[in-house]
Design a protein around this motif. Structure first.
Motif, short mmCIF file in Angstrom:
data_model
loop_
_atom_site.label_atom_id
_atom_site.label_comp_id
_atom_site.label_asym_id
_atom_site.label_seq_id
_atom_site.Cartn_x
_atom_site.Cartn_y
_atom_site.Cartn_z
N GLN A 1 1.01 -1.12 -0.01
CA GLN A 1 -0.06 0.13 0.19
C GLN A 1 1.06 1.25 0.22
O GLN A 1 1.93 1.21 0.89
CB GLN A 1 -0.87 -0.10 1.48
CG GLN A 1 -1.91 1.20 1.14
CD GLN A 1 -2.71 1.14 2.38
OE1 GLN A 1 -2.46 1.78 3.41
NE2 GLN A 1 -3.87 0.57 2.35
N GLN A 2 0.67 2.02 -1.00
CA GLN A 2 1.06 3.58 -0.90
C GLN A 2 0.35 4.57 -0.80
O GLN A 2 -0.78 4.61 -1.24
CB GLN A 2 2.00 3.59 -2.28
CG GLN A 2 2.93 2.46 -2.75
CD GLN A 2 3.30 2.57 -4.05
OE1 GLN A 2 4.17 3.55 -4.38
NE2 GLN A 2 3.15 1.69 -4.86
N ASN A 3 0.65 5.77 0.19
CA ASN A 3 -0.48 6.85 0.13
C ASN A 3 0.44 7.99 -0.21
O ASN A 3 1.63 8.28 0.30
CB ASN A 3 -0.54 7.02 1.68
CG ASN A 3 -1.52 5.92 1.90
OD1 ASN A 3 -2.89 6.13 1.85
ND2 ASN A 3 -1.13 4.82 2.59
N TYR A 4 0.02 8.95 -1.20
CA TYR A 4 0.62 10.09 -1.69
C TYR A 4 -0.27 11.28 -1.79
O TYR A 4 -1.64 11.07 -1.51
CB TYR A 4 1.20 9.81 -3.26
CG TYR A 4 2.19 8.73 -3.20
CD1 TYR A 4 3.75 9.05 -3.11
CD2 TYR A 4 1.93 7.59 -3.53
CE1 TYR A 4 4.58 8.32 -3.46
CE2 TYR A 4 2.72 6.48 -3.59
CZ TYR A 4 4.18 6.78 -3.44
OH TYR A 4 5.23 5.82 -3.70
N ASN A 5 0.25 12.39 -2.09
CA ASN A 5 -0.64 13.52 -2.05
C ASN A 5 -0.21 14.38 -3.33
O ASN A 5 1.11 14.49 -3.65
CB ASN A 5 -0.68 14.51 -0.71
CG ASN A 5 -1.20 13.99 0.45
OD1 ASN A 5 -2.56 14.04 0.69
ND2 ASN A 5 -0.71 13.51 1.29
N TRP A 6 -1.34 14.94 -4.08
CA TRP A 6 -0.89 15.66 -5.46
C TRP A 6 -0.69 17.17 -4.57
O TRP A 6 -1.43 18.05 -4.89
CB TRP A 6 -2.05 15.68 -6.16
CG TRP A 6 -2.22 14.79 -6.99
CD1 TRP A 6 -1.29 14.04 -8.03
CD2 TRP A 6 -3.25 13.56 -7.06
NE1 TRP A 6 -1.71 12.89 -8.66
CE2 TRP A 6 -3.01 12.58 -8.20
CE3 TRP A 6 -4.42 13.41 -6.34
CZ2 TRP A 6 -3.79 11.53 -8.39
CZ3 TRP A 6 -5.16 12.15 -6.64
CH2 TRP A 6 -4.86 11.34 -7.67
N TYR A 7 0.44 17.32 -4.01
CA TYR A 7 0.67 18.50 -3.59
C TYR A 7 1.34 19.57 -4.24
O TYR A 7 1.73 20.95 -3.99
CB TYR A 7 1.75 18.41 -2.09
CG TYR A 7 2.96 18.09 -2.49
CD1 TYR A 7 4.01 18.78 -2.86
CD2 TYR A 7 3.22 16.60 -2.46
CE1 TYR A 7 5.23 18.38 -2.98
CE2 TYR A 7 4.72 16.15 -2.62
CZ TYR A 7 5.80 17.08 -3.03
OH TYR A 7 6.90 16.71 -3.03
N GLY A 8 1.73 19.35 -5.53
CA GLY A 8 2.49 20.09 -6.47
C GLY A 8 1.53 21.25 -7.16
O GLY A 8 1.55 21.14 -8.37
N LEU A 9 1.03 21.76 -6.50
CA LEU A 9 0.22 23.03 -7.43
C LEU A 9 1.22 24.08 -7.69
O LEU A 9 2.12 24.62 -6.94
CB LEU A 9 -0.87 23.67 -6.10
CG LEU A 9 -2.10 22.91 -5.99
CD1 LEU A 9 -1.73 21.59 -5.19
CD2 LEU A 9 -2.96 23.78 -5.24
N PRO A 10 0.86 24.58 -8.89
CA PRO A 10 1.76 25.58 -9.39
C PRO A 10 1.77 27.02 -9.00
O PRO A 10 1.45 28.04 -9.53
CB PRO A 10 1.50 25.66 -11.09
CG PRO A 10 0.11 25.14 -11.04
CD PRO A 10 -0.08 24.25 -9.81
N THR A 11 2.12 26.99 -7.88
CA THR A 11 2.02 28.23 -6.98
C THR A 11 3.04 29.25 -7.44
O THR A 11 2.82 30.54 -6.95
CB THR A 11 2.30 27.87 -5.60
OG1 THR A 11 3.58 27.34 -5.29
CG2 THR A 11 1.21 27.13 -4.88
N ASP A 12 4.00 28.99 -8.10
CA ASP A 12 4.85 29.94 -8.79
C ASP A 12 4.49 30.92 -9.70
O ASP A 12 4.55 32.12 -9.90
CB ASP A 12 6.43 29.38 -9.45
CG ASP A 12 7.17 28.55 -8.06
OD1 ASP A 12 6.88 29.03 -6.95
OD2 ASP A 12 8.07 27.85 -8.82
N VAL A 13 3.28 30.34 -10.43
CA VAL A 13 2.79 31.24 -11.32
C VAL A 13 1.41 31.46 -11.29
O VAL A 13 0.83 32.43 -11.72
CB VAL A 13 3.06 30.59 -12.79
CG1 VAL A 13 4.12 30.82 -13.17
CG2 VAL A 13 2.27 29.21 -12.80
#
Length: 586
Positions: free
Chosen positions: A179-191
């Motif tokens: 089992q693997q748990n991740y988050n899509w935390y890579g929001l493009p906050t630089d732009v």
């Protein structure tokens, strides 16, 4: 999730267990010291293959007969969130003393609330049969600066093995779950600017699960060489499901001056993605590859030649698009001793075809979106020529140049962001924070070299580097760096103290992303993902025959670089822990 690359160092060699006594020879290709446990068969983990040192196939006298293969546990003591190489697992203990153990338990803790635990058990049932088990867990609570949503992760594995080794054959049956748990935390906050209402209270998590089993059989006599059977059922938190079945029997026939081999492969994968919130439909893919690879090998004192080819039929369907093709590819390779036991020249022309699967893509990049288009990749040919040998008795090298053409080469590309007014009605992976897969016909020129220096059994240095030049038929290549460099140092200071150092450099990569067009609007276009360097250091102390204490520091440059577009990594990571070795029987 911290990053897909980081888990590979903890799982570089997940599992190897044995009922045989250990030998005192130390593996020379690891970067820390290891308590080595000899095994009959090993569980092969799926890990990132960012820039694995290439092991050029060599045909030699050893191909005349089946060899006894020994497998080892290399327990990696540190929960590293950076490991760009699928390399050798770091040693956790020395094997220079006379006491050896079949079993071990390991526990480590570090900053970012990183926790790692391992338990490996191997027991002999009879003279020929063994059973083994392996439990592994690694997790981190996150804490990357500037991240708007959760960035914690965890990964757990549980595997069981039973096997037998006899003089005429050996076999191994394994079963496991993960089992693997991740988050899509890579929001493009630089732009892009995200209002708290657009992400607060939303769960950006993804969970991957799998159940797998496999059977391997090797025969030491007769025409049937053995084979393998593997099955994996993979699913995620968004109701995606995948079944992957692979069978690969092998045969050989010994003639007077040559050996004839025949490999048969049947590879079937069926994948279903559910995307009802967006489209109300299911995305389905299935692919079946059936192929044979006959070859004949000629072996002499100073050269060896393999002449062969592959035939494969690919059939299936992906999102309503039919796949139906017949593939022919070469399987030719040769080497020649220019200077006996000192300089070997080698060359080859090889190819193949393989299925791309959801599970394999997740293994490379856990931030993919659960709506991928899956096609089989065809390697039409890979021409290579090289030379390897010794510059001195303790200095070896390998240099190689190759040219390869692939149809439907899969490349990760950043998915577009939905308009701000529609974010709350979208999926959490539609914030410009996930990756899809694009396919193209890609030609690749590769120049590769490595240098290995063994000053003694206690000091080794491994250097490697490669340069790639890509040409895509329909446009740019994505997330394929041109340059990769690796340097490793391993030192055994005393019988108790040991340490190691790893340094990596990865060049720039192309991806799709957003830039400000000068009016405040975002324009989607080709962008560059910056190159990065990473330094890792480890040290250990063998307190007693049973206890080893270790520490490791990763990303010592403390760079907040991007493992993938918008996915910044943790800064300097430090983990300390201990390993305890034991036997159930005296």
């Amino acid at each position: 999730m911290k990053k897909q690359i980081y888990l590979s160092s903890a799982f570089a060699i997940l599992f190897g267990l044995s009922v045989q006594a250990q030998e005192k020879d130390k593996p020379k290709d690891s970067n820390m010291n290891t308590e080595e446990v000899r095994v009959v068969k090993s569980y092969e983990a799926t890990v990132i293959d960012a820039f694995k040192i290439k092991d050029t196939p060599q045909i030699g006298d050893e191909d005349n007969e089946k060899q006894v293969i020994k497998y080892s546990i290399y327990s990696f003591p540190v929960a590293s969130t950076f490991a760009p190489e699928k390399g050798k697992a770091a040693k956790v203990d020395k094997d220079s003393l006379s006491s050896f153990f079949n079993n071990y338990a390991l526990l480590g803790y570090g900053n970012f609330n990183t926790l790692q635990g391992q338990l490996g058990i191997a027991e002999k049932v009879s003279d020929d049969v063994y059973v083994a088990g392996f439990l592994n867990h690694i997790s981190s609570q996150g804490g990357i600066a500037g991240v708007l949503v959760d960035d914690n992760y965890s990964k757990s594995n549980l595997d069981f093995n039973v096997g037998s080794r006899k003089t005429t054959n050996d076999w191994n049956l394994n079963f496991g779950v993960s089992q693997q748990n991740y988050n899509w935390y890579g929001l493009p906050t630089d732009v892009a600017i995200f209002a708290p209402a657009e992400y607060d209270g939303r769960d950006f998590g993804q969970k991957y699960n799998d159940v797998h089993f496999g059977f391997n059989y090797n025969s030491n006599k007769g025409a049937f060489d053995g084979g393998s059977l593997k099955f994996k059922h993979f699913w995620d938190a968004f109701d995606s499901r995948e079944n992957h079945f692979l069978i690969n029997p092998k045969f050989n026939f010994v003639l007077e001056q040559s050996i004839v081999n025949l490999d048969v492969k049947a590879d079937y994968v069926n994948t279903q993605f559910e995307d009802e919130l967006i489209s109300g439909i299911n995305t389905k893919s299935n692919s079946l590859i059936v192929g044979i690879e006959p070859n004949i090998r000629f072996i002499a004192d100073d050269y060896s030649v393999q002449l062969g080819f592959g035939l494969a039929n690919v059939s299936g369907e992906s999102n309503g698009e039919k796949q139906d093709s017949f593939v022919v590819y070469p399987k030719v390779k040769a080497n020649y001793d220019l200077v006996k036991d000192i300089v070997i020249a080698y060359a080859g022309a090889e190819g193949g075809v393989y299925n791309n699967t959801y599970a394999n893509f997740v293994g490379e990049n856990p931030f993919v979106s659960p709506d991928l288009r899956l096609l089989a990749t065809k390697q039409n040919f890979n021409f290579y020529i090289g030379m390897k040998g010794k510059l001195y008795h303790n200095i070896s090298y390998n240099i190689r140049a190759s040219y390869m053409t692939e149809d439907n080469k899969a490349m990760f590309v950043n998915n577009p962001k939905v308009p701000s007014f529609d974010l709350l009605n979208s999926q959490v992976y539609q914030y410009g924070n996930s990756f899809g897969v694009t396919y193209d016909t890609v030609d690749t020129f590769n120049a590769y070299g490595e240098l290995n220096l063994n000053f003694s059994d206690d000091v080794t240095i491994d250097l490697s580097g490669e340069y790639n030049s890509y040409s895509a038929k329909n446009g740019s290549v994505f997330n394929l760096p041109e340059t990769k460099l690796t340097a490793k140092l391993k030192v055994d200071f005393t019988d108790q103290w040991f340490g190691g150092l790893d340094m990596y450099f990865v060049g720039q990569r192309n991806d799709m992303g957003y830039v400000n067009d000068g009016t405040g609007d975002l324009e989607r276009k080709l962008v560059k993902v910056d190159s990065f360097a990473d330094l890792n250091l480890n040290v250990g102390y063998k307190a007693t025959d049973k206890w080893t204490i270790f520490a490791k520091g990763n990303n010592l440059f403390n760079q907040s670089y991007q493992s993938w577009s918008n996915y910044k990594v943790q800064g300097t990571q430090v983990l300390v822990g201990a390993m305890y070795k034991f036997n159930f029987k005296n």
